[in-house]
Design an enzyme around this catalytic site. Structure first.
Site, PDB file in Angstrom:
ATOM      1  N   THR A 177      39.535  47.211  43.601  1.00  0.00           N
ATOM      2  CA  THR A 177      39.728  46.925  45.024  1.00  0.00           C
ATOM      3  C   THR A 177      41.128  47.320  45.503  1.00  0.00           C
ATOM      4  OG1 THR A 177      40.000  45.040  46.520  1.00  0.00           O
ATOM      5  CG2 THR A 177      40.263  44.574  44.216  1.00  0.00           C
ATOM      6  N   ASP A 178      41.263  47.508  46.810  1.00  0.00           N
ATOM      7  CA  ASP A 178      42.589  47.771  47.389  1.00  0.00           C
ATOM      8  C   ASP A 178      43.461  46.513  47.382  1.00  0.00           C
ATOM      9  OD1 ASP A 178      41.223  46.336  49.378  1.00  0.00           O
ATOM     10  OD2 ASP A 178      41.608  47.770  50.986  1.00  0.00           O
ATOM     11  N   GLU A 179      42.821  45.339  47.162  1.00  0.00           N
ATOM     12  CA  GLU A 179      43.580  44.081  47.276  1.00  0.00           C
ATOM     13  C   GLU A 179      44.622  43.928  46.176  1.00  0.00           C
ATOM     14  OE1 GLU A 179      41.283  40.678  48.458  1.00  0.00           O
ATOM     15  OE2 GLU A 179      39.709  41.941  49.282  1.00  0.00           O
ATOM     16  N   TYR A 238      41.704  36.032  43.166  1.00  0.00           N
ATOM     17  CA  TYR A 238      40.756  37.155  43.051  1.00  0.00           C
ATOM     18  C   TYR A 238      41.491  38.459  42.763  1.00  0.00           C
ATOM     19  CZ  TYR A 238      37.945  41.121  44.617  1.00  0.00           C
ATOM     20  OH  TYR A 238      37.324  42.354  44.691  1.00  0.00           O
ATOM     21  N   VAL A 242      36.824  32.299  62.574  1.00  0.00           N
ATOM     22  CA  VAL A 242      37.807  33.394  62.452  1.00  0.00           C
ATOM     23  C   VAL A 242      39.120  32.773  61.986  1.00  0.00           C
ATOM     24  CG1 VAL A 242      39.101  35.164  63.699  1.00  0.00           C
ATOM     25  CG2 VAL A 242      36.669  34.778  64.224  1.00  0.00           C
ATOM     26  N   ASN A 257      37.429  47.410  51.926  1.00  0.00           N
ATOM     27  CA  ASN A 257      36.299  46.513  52.241  1.00  0.00           C
ATOM     28  C   ASN A 257      35.024  47.287  52.534  1.00  0.00           C
ATOM     29  OD1 ASN A 257      38.760  44.866  52.776  1.00  0.00           O
ATOM     30  ND2 ASN A 257      37.249  43.346  53.371  1.00  0.00           N
ATOM     31  N   LEU A 304      23.272  37.189  37.163  1.00  0.00           N
ATOM     32  CA  LEU A 304      22.595  36.520  38.287  1.00  0.00           C
ATOM     33  C   LEU A 304      23.293  35.212  38.653  1.00  0.00           C
ATOM     34  CD1 LEU A 304      18.799  37.244  37.583  1.00  0.00           C
ATOM     35  CD2 LEU A 304      20.408  38.520  39.020  1.00  0.00           C
ATOM     36  N   ALA A 351      31.692  41.088  38.745  1.00  0.00           N
ATOM     37  CA  ALA A 351      32.924  40.356  39.035  1.00  0.00           C
ATOM     38  C   ALA A 351      32.594  39.155  39.891  1.00  0.00           C
ATOM     39  CB  ALA A 351      33.913  41.251  39.795  1.00  0.00           C
ATOM     40  N   ILE A 397      28.732  39.628  30.938  1.00  0.00           N
ATOM     41  CA  ILE A 397      29.628  40.607  30.303  1.00  0.00           C
ATOM     42  C   ILE A 397      30.566  39.938  29.295  1.00  0.00           C
ATOM     43  CG2 ILE A 397      29.562  42.354  32.125  1.00  0.00           C
ATOM     44  CD1 ILE A 397      32.272  41.151  33.127  1.00  0.00           C
ATOM     45  N   LYS A 399      41.575  40.887  39.388  1.00  0.00           N
ATOM     46  CA  LYS A 399      41.176  42.300  39.424  1.00  0.00           C
ATOM     47  C   LYS A 399      42.340  43.177  38.947  1.00  0.00           C
ATOM     48  CE  LYS A 399      37.848  44.020  40.678  1.00  0.00           C
ATOM     49  NZ  LYS A 399      36.550  44.328  39.984  1.00  0.00           N
ATOM     50  N   THR A 402      35.392  35.859  34.244  1.00  0.00           N
ATOM     51  CA  THR A 402      34.576  37.078  34.388  1.00  0.00           C
ATOM     52  C   THR A 402      35.446  38.321  34.570  1.00  0.00           C
ATOM     53  OG1 THR A 402      32.558  36.042  35.193  1.00  0.00           O
ATOM     54  CG2 THR A 402      32.989  38.271  35.970  1.00  0.00           C
ATOM     55  N   ALA A 459      44.510  38.984  41.794  1.00  0.00           N
ATOM     56  CA  ALA A 459      45.295  38.957  40.550  1.00  0.00           C
ATOM     57  C   ALA A 459      44.393  39.212  39.343  1.00  0.00           C
ATOM     58  CB  ALA A 459      46.004  37.611  40.411  1.00  0.00           C
ATOM     59  N   HIS A 463      46.830  34.543  53.067  1.00  0.00           N
ATOM     60  CA  HIS A 463      45.975  35.575  53.686  1.00  0.00           C
ATOM     61  C   HIS A 463      46.724  36.911  53.858  1.00  0.00           C
ATOM     62  CE1 HIS A 463      42.860  36.249  57.170  1.00  0.00           C
ATOM     63  NE2 HIS A 463      42.781  37.157  56.214  1.00  0.00           N
TER      64      HIS A 463
END
Ligand code: NAD
Ligand code: TYD
Length: 357
Positions: free
Chosen positions: A137-139, A163, A219, A192, A40, A88, A65, A167, A105, A165, A298
């Site tokens: 993720t695809d990232e 993030y 944006v 996404n 949480l 995560a 975890i 994952k 995490t 890296a 980005h």
């Protein structure tokens, strides 16, 4: 083992995708057993699981975890045979502002979970039916140019943010536990997601909430970055499919086959809101669009090749993007009781630090 007899530990089950998955699982396997473990954090919310409170076979434990003793106890007392690992830190912008929680995490936490599950699996005599499904993720694959082919399961990893890296590192650990110890692991890499219960820091819910509040719509850069969008329920169905049918050690790409530029999404959301909501504080909503300084590092474009999961299991996305977006907008409209309390002073501090708006 059939699906409904599995005893699942679902980490991060009070977050966006995790809670959608817990709902999905109990809809499809009402006799099933799920034990949700969630720390949480700001992104975890008991309200996401409120409807399951009385459901027999559903249990919730607040905890991390990274807590090895707690994990050992939960694996034993819950007679867990299956882990579906969502927990995560998940937001790229937060990973740029403060990477440390992401390493803790996503890397240390995943390692602790793998290690506790390996011991439990070994204590039980290494049952073949046990599974550890790691949601990624695809990232991890990095960024594509306009004409590059979509990421496949064999694309080399090239993560660009703290993030992605963290994952990527967790994916490597999961892979290593299969190859070294024979732990029956699976990895899914998804594009996404969007849909109900997504925290209003990610593109689609942030824009929905800001339009309803009449706030600027930030944006990044030129708005031409491309993501592949998948409705969250399609993702949940893909995870359940992989869990049921895939062989240990396999990885599967999951995606919507649906590449859209950020600015096109934001404009679509503005038009949807203008036409469906009476008394918006600011109209036309497109006038709220504000181009802001680009996110550092980005990634320009993501796209997923989903031929493997289509070929092996016949899975394909079922939600059309326009319909999914409409349904999502309707959810954020009708569930202001859900998102308004999230806009706390802490959230405002994060928002101010990120956008200065
Ligand atoms: P989220 O941020 O909405 O939820 C994460 C959940 O994990 C929260 O409930 C949080 O409280 C919990 N958590 C965080 N740290 C924890 C810890 N140390 N111990 C226990 N629980 C902890 O994230 P999400 O968007 O639902 O993503 C879930 C998973 O799916 C993540 O692993 C993410 O990398 C992956 N993923 C997300 C997307 C997406 O578009 N959102 C796409 C592909 C993959
Ligand atoms: P996001 O939802 O944060 O997902 P990810 O970065 O993991 O892909 O962002 C999706 C895209 O939208 C990404 O290219 C960044 C962009 N974006 C904005 O332009 N403005 C924003 O305020 C946010 C949150 C994202």
């Amino acid at each position: 083992m059939n699906q409904s007899s599995r005893q699942l530990l679902i980490t991060g089950g009070a977050g966006f995708i995790g809670s959608n998955f817990v709902h999905y699982w109990h809809r499809h396997y009402p006799e099933g057993y799920t034990l949700v473990l969630d720390a949480l954090t700001y992104a975890g919310n008991r309200a996401n699981l409120a409807a399951l409170k009385e459901q027999p076979g559903f249990q919730f434990v607040q905890g991390a975890i990274c807590d090895a003793d707690l994990l050992t106890q939960l694996f034993e007392t819950g007679q867990i045979d299956t882990v579906v690992h969502f927990a995560a830190e998940s937001h790229v912008d937060r990973s740029i502002l403060g990477p440390s929680a992401f390493v803790q995490t996503n890397l240390v936490g995943t390692f602790t979970l793998l290690e506790a599950f390996r011991k439990h699996w070994e204590d039980q005599g290494k049952p073949e039916a046990f599974r550890f499904l790691h949601v990624s993720t695809d990232e991890v694959f990095g960024s594509l140019g306009p004409n590059d082919p979509a990421f496949s399961e064999t694309t080399p990893y090239a993560p660009n943010s703290p993030y992605s890296a963290s994952k990527a590192g967790s994916d490597h650990l999961v892979r290593a536990y299969f190859h070294t110890y024979g732990l029956p692991t699976l990895i899914t890499n998804c594009s996404n997601n969007y849909g109900p219960y997504q925290f209003p820091e990610k593109l689609i819910p942030l824009m929905c909430v800001n339009i309803l509040l009449g706030k600027p719509l930030p944006v990044y850069g030129d708005g031409q970055n491309i993501r592949d969008w998948l409705y969250v329920e399609d993702h949940c169905r893909a995870i359940a499919t992989v869990l049921e049918q895939a062989s240990p050690g396999e990885t599967y790409n999951i995606g919507g086959d649906n590449q859209v530029k950020n600015i096109d999404i934001v404009e679509q959301l503005c038009d949807l809101m203008d036409s469906s909501v009476e008394g918006l504080p600011f109209q036309p909503a497109r006038d709220l669009i504000t181009f802001v300084t680009d996110r550092p590092g980005h990634d320009r474009r993501y796209a997923m090749n989903i031929e493997k999961i289509q070929r092996d299991f016949g899975w394909s996305p079922q939600y059309d993007f326009a319909a999914g977006l409409k349904q999502t907008v309707a959810w954020y409209l009708s569930r202001q009781d859900w998102w308004r309390p999230l806009l706390s002073p802490k959230y405002q501090t994060f928002y101010q630090a990120l956008y200065g708006l």
